[in-house]
Design a protein around this motif. Structure first.
Motif, short mmCIF file in Angstrom:
data_model
loop_
_atom_site.label_atom_id
_atom_site.label_comp_id
_atom_site.label_asym_id
_atom_site.label_seq_id
_atom_site.Cartn_x
_atom_site.Cartn_y
_atom_site.Cartn_z
N LYS A 172 -5.35 2.24 -5.79
CA LYS A 172 -4.14 2.09 -6.60
C LYS A 172 -4.45 2.06 -8.09
N TYR B 195 6.55 8.38 -0.30
CA TYR B 195 6.76 7.89 1.07
C TYR B 195 5.43 7.58 1.77
N LEU C 187 3.24 5.64 0.56
CA LEU C 187 2.75 4.37 0.03
C LEU C 187 3.17 3.22 0.93
N LEU C 188 2.30 2.23 1.03
CA LEU C 188 2.62 1.00 1.75
C LEU C 188 3.47 0.11 0.84
N ASP C 189 3.95 -1.00 1.36
CA ASP C 189 4.78 -1.91 0.55
C ASP C 189 4.06 -2.40 -0.71
N ASN C 190 2.74 -2.55 -0.62
CA ASN C 190 1.97 -3.02 -1.78
C ASN C 190 1.57 -1.88 -2.73
N LYS C 191 2.14 -0.70 -2.46
CA LYS C 191 1.92 0.52 -3.27
C LYS C 191 0.54 1.15 -3.10
N GLU C 192 -0.26 0.64 -2.17
CA GLU C 192 -1.52 1.31 -1.84
C GLU C 192 -1.19 2.55 -1.00
N ASN D 205 -1.11 4.82 2.15
CA ASN D 205 -1.17 4.59 3.60
C ASN D 205 -2.20 5.58 4.15
N ARG D 206 -3.43 5.13 4.28
CA ARG D 206 -4.55 6.01 4.64
C ARG D 206 -4.39 6.59 6.04
N GLN D 207 -3.84 5.81 6.96
CA GLN D 207 -3.66 6.32 8.33
C GLN D 207 -2.66 7.46 8.36
#
Length: 197
Positions: free
Chosen positions: A41, A56, A58-63, A65-67
């Motif tokens: 990030k 879309y 991004l996870l909730d923490n804005k990192e 989503n690697r998966q």
């Protein structure tokens, strides 16, 4: 300073070989770790990835989503090439910085552990290419055990990498990791002794 580019397929046992080389005195650069840092990030790589793949992912923490990203890039070749281009540029900058530091410290042997060493063309930037070899069925077995991925997901990841037979054509040293650890270790020590000469 001798620079070794160490590669091999997913689950081939590169990490164990690299840990042994480190114990013998080699300095290690792990491209997988660098690749995660490259799109962390706030970094330049992260911004490029978000600009291309979209918010879309991004996870909730804005990192990132690697998966979700892995699912896309292992099924969409264009997306994979774009991500590789973003990541490789950042990772090679980190590798160059690592090598400069090693040179300044009079390091004798530096190892760049890079899964896509040959595919990225970086094998041309090292003194020797070492390939850790393992048959595909054993690769699948190991990766499934370690990651919890399905056989199909593991096969998809193996399919996007250069085949072991192709990689061997570029190798100065082949470490056959299909036997016991003692057998692998003997090969590492033999290659290491040759380097010291």
């Amino acid at each position: 300073m001798i620079v070794i580019g160490l590669t091999g397929g997913i689950g081939a046992g590169k990490t164990s070989v690299v840990e042994r080389l480190n114990s013998l005195g080699a300095e290690i650069f792990d491209a997988d770790v660098a690749a995660r840092v490259a799109v962390a990030k706030g970094t330049r790589g992260y911004k490029k990835a978000v600009a291309y793949f979209g918010q879309y992912l991004l996870l909730d923490n804005k990192e990132l989503n690697r998966q979700a990203l892995a699912k896309i890039v292992f099924t969409d070749e264009k997306a994979r090439r774009v991500l590789e281009e973003i990541v490789h540029e950042e990772v090679w900058a980190m590798a160059e910085s690592f090598l400069k530091k090693c040179k300044a410290q009079n390091t004798k042997v530096a190892v760049l552990e890079i899964p896509l060493l040959i595919e990225s063309g970086w094998h041309k930037r090292v003194d020797e290419v070492w390939v850790v070899a393992l048959p595909v069925d054993k690769q699948i077995e190991r990766v499934k055990l370690r990651s919890g991925l399905s056989k199909k997901d593991v096969e998809a990841r193996i399919a996007v990498q250069m085949s072991l037979e192709e990689k061997k054509k570029y190798a100065d040293v082949i470490i056959d990791n299909s036997g016991t650890w003692e057998e692998t270790d003997k090969q590492i020590l033999k290659a290491w002794e040759r380097l010291k000469k």
